[in-house]
Enzyme design. Structure first.
Site, short mmCIF file in Angstrom:
data_model
loop_
_atom_site.label_atom_id
_atom_site.label_comp_id
_atom_site.label_asym_id
_atom_site.label_seq_id
_atom_site.Cartn_x
_atom_site.Cartn_y
_atom_site.Cartn_z
N ASN A 1 4.07 7.22 3.65
CA ASN A 1 3.94 7.11 5.11
C ASN A 1 3.16 8.30 5.68
O ASN A 1 3.21 9.42 5.16
CB ASN A 1 5.30 6.94 5.78
CG ASN A 1 6.34 7.95 5.38
OD1 ASN A 1 6.34 8.45 4.26
ND2 ASN A 1 7.22 8.28 6.28
N GLU B 1 2.54 10.09 9.36
CA GLU B 1 2.97 10.15 10.76
C GLU B 1 1.94 10.86 11.63
O GLU B 1 0.99 11.47 11.14
CB GLU B 1 4.34 10.83 10.84
CG GLU B 1 5.40 10.02 10.10
CD GLU B 1 6.80 10.55 10.26
OE1 GLU B 1 6.99 11.70 10.71
OE2 GLU B 1 7.74 9.79 9.92
N CYS C 1 3.20 3.10 7.97
CA CYS C 1 4.18 3.02 6.88
C CYS C 1 3.51 3.09 5.50
O CYS C 1 2.33 2.75 5.34
CB CYS C 1 4.94 1.70 6.96
SG CYS C 1 5.90 1.49 8.46
N GLU D 1 4.03 1.17 2.94
CA GLU D 1 3.66 -0.14 2.41
C GLU D 1 2.29 -0.57 2.92
O GLU D 1 1.47 -1.12 2.19
CB GLU D 1 4.70 -1.20 2.80
CG GLU D 1 6.09 -0.92 2.27
CD GLU D 1 6.95 -0.11 3.24
OE1 GLU D 1 6.40 0.79 3.92
OE2 GLU D 1 8.15 -0.37 3.31
N1 THU Z 1 8.42 3.72 7.36
C1 THU Z 1 7.76 3.28 6.24
O1 THU Z 1 6.99 4.00 5.63
N2 THU Z 1 7.97 1.99 5.86
C2 THU Z 1 8.74 1.09 6.53
O2 THU Z 1 8.78 -0.07 6.15
C3 THU Z 1 9.49 1.51 7.71
C4 THU Z 1 9.33 2.93 8.12
C5 THU Z 1 8.18 5.11 7.80
C6 THU Z 1 7.50 5.22 9.12
C7 THU Z 1 7.94 6.59 9.57
O3 THU Z 1 7.05 7.56 9.05
C8 THU Z 1 9.30 6.78 8.92
O4 THU Z 1 9.40 5.77 7.91
C9 THU Z 1 10.46 6.64 9.87
O5 THU Z 1 10.42 5.47 10.58
#
Ligand code: THU
Length: 135
Positions: free
Chosen positions: A42, A44, A53, A55
């Site tokens: 992920n 941010e 995310c 995925e």
């Molecule tokens: N996140 C993912 O990487 N995959 C998901 O399917 C849901 C959430 C990440 C986004 C963010 O950086 C952190 O998890 C918290 O929401």
């Protein structure tokens, strides 16, 4: 490739996370039809809604290298629970495949397999033409 190796790749992929805001690292390892494993994490942003995310980053990397067909996805987090991909990621995965085994991996490295179809049985779709071979 066996499941344990894919699980280890997802756990390791968490190291690539940029998650200073949530402190919630997610690692994805996508096993493609040709045996290649595409890893991602992920990413941010200070403008929180721009975060992407793990995925979806994995899908972008795979498709960029023309790998439309996949065998399995492993997703690892730092949580003690088995955390499924969010709805947005399920929809993006469903663009390319109607079903896919997804291994959810917790912080201890334990694995629990689910499927894309059970997580999103009826994805949004407007017309044929997406998926493999899409422009
Ligand atoms: N996140 C993912 O990487 N995959 C998901 O399917 C849901 C959430 C990440 C986004 C963010 O950086 C952190 O998890 C918290 O929401």
């Amino acid at each position: 490739m066996d499941d344990r190796t894919l699980v280890e790749r997802a756990l390791a992929a968490r190291e690539g996370a940029y998650a200073p805001y949530s402190r919630f690292r997610v690692g994805a390892a996508l096993l493609c039809e040709d045996g290649e494993v595409i890893e991602a994490a992920n990413l941010e942003n200070a403008s929180l809604g721009l975060s992407v995310c793990a995925e979806r980053n994995a899908v972008a990397r795979a498709v960029f290298t023309k790998r439309w067909q996949w065998r399995k996805l492993a997703v690892a987090t730092d949580s003690p629970d088995f955390i499924p991909p969010c709805g947005a990621c399920l929809q993006v995965l469903a663009e390319f495949t109607r079903d896919l085994p997804i291994i959810l991996v917790n912080a201890r490295g334990q694995a629990h397999e689910v499927s894309l179809r059970e997580l999103i049985p009826l994805p949004f779709a407007t017309y044929d033409g997406g998926g493999e071979g899409g422009a």
